[in-house]
Design an enzyme around this catalytic site. Structure first.
Site, short mmCIF file in Angstrom:
data_model
loop_
_atom_site.label_atom_id
_atom_site.label_comp_id
_atom_site.label_asym_id
_atom_site.label_seq_id
_atom_site.Cartn_x
_atom_site.Cartn_y
_atom_site.Cartn_z
N ASP A 93 -13.36 2.30 5.02
CA ASP A 93 -12.52 1.85 3.80
C ASP A 93 -12.85 0.69 3.18
OD1 ASP A 93 -10.84 2.75 1.57
OD2 ASP A 93 -9.00 2.23 2.77
N LYS B 271 2.22 -6.94 8.42
CA LYS B 271 2.22 -5.37 7.94
C LYS B 271 3.38 -4.72 8.29
CE LYS B 271 -1.42 -1.80 7.10
NZ LYS B 271 -2.52 -1.52 7.33
N GLY C 124 0.86 -1.19 -0.01
CA GLY C 124 0.03 -0.02 0.08
C GLY C 124 0.99 1.34 0.01
N LYS D 188 4.10 -2.54 3.38
CA LYS D 188 4.30 -3.78 2.72
C LYS D 188 3.72 -4.91 3.76
CE LYS D 188 7.91 -3.97 0.11
NZ LYS D 188 8.95 -4.03 -0.75
N VAL D 189 3.02 -5.80 3.16
CA VAL D 189 2.59 -7.04 3.93
C VAL D 189 3.28 -7.93 3.41
CG1 VAL D 189 0.77 -8.08 4.49
CG2 VAL D 189 0.37 -6.18 4.24
#
Length: 187
Positions: free
Chosen positions: A131, A38, A18, A22-23
């Site tokens: 969201d 995450k 995102g 980063k995941v």
């Protein structure tokens, strides 16, 4: 805290990325279970986004429901935040829909029911996600069984004592935003 982080072996596999995080896939050294981590670089955060991250963790710690991705722990180091979460091996709903093309009615109903149960649980606690999108709806379950829904990413969530008709200020992902009212110039 660093000892807690040592409990997980980070894999090279990136599960998602995102704007701020980063995941990555990881494995618990104790249980051998897969988890999603995450990773957020603190230097990328301003004061406001750091506050949002703290709020995400605070809200997510309260959310224990079968249709919500479980936050196992959060770890802060001088340079990064690590959010250790339940791993959803079937990816997100956008990937699933893109691969499947369309969903049979029975599966669509089942996924929608799970989504509504998760949202209802959040709202009973006064937490508004703000969201919801296909990328934040994760899927679990062993194939060939149908997947189950898990709501993820509470980064824009807020605590509201009473339901509000709409969020102020506007938030969420711009590509998913509904068009606003017509302006005087457009009329």
């Amino acid at each position: 805290l660093l000892r807690e982080l040592a409990d997980y072996r980070l894999e090279k596999k990136v599960l998602g990325e995102g704007a701020f995080a980063k995941v990555r896939l990881a494995t618990s050294e104790k249980s051998g279970q897969s988890v999603a981590v995450k990773i957020i670089k603190r230097k990328k955060l301003n004061q406001r986004t750091e506050e949002l991250l703290q709020r995400e963790v605070k809200h997510h710690e309260r959310l224990r429901h079968p249709n919500i991705v479980r936050l196992r722990c959060s770890i802060m180091t001088p340079t990064k935040y690590y959010l250790v979460m339940e791993f959803c091996p079937r990816g997100d709903l956008l990937q699933f829909v893109n691969t499947s093309g369309w969903l049979k009615d029975e599966l669509a109903r089942s996924l929608f029911r799970g989504l509504m149960e998760g949202i209802n649980f959040c709202h009973k606690l006064g937490i508004c996600h703000r969201d919801l999108k296909l990328e934040n709806i994760m899927l679990t379950g062993e194939e060939p069984a149908p997947p189950s829904v898990k709501i993820a990413d509470f980064g824009l969530s807020v605590l509201q004592a009473t339901p509000q008709p709409h969020s102020v200020p506007f938030c969420g992902s711009p590509p998913y935003a509904a068009p606003g009212p017509p302006t005087a110039a457009a009329a």
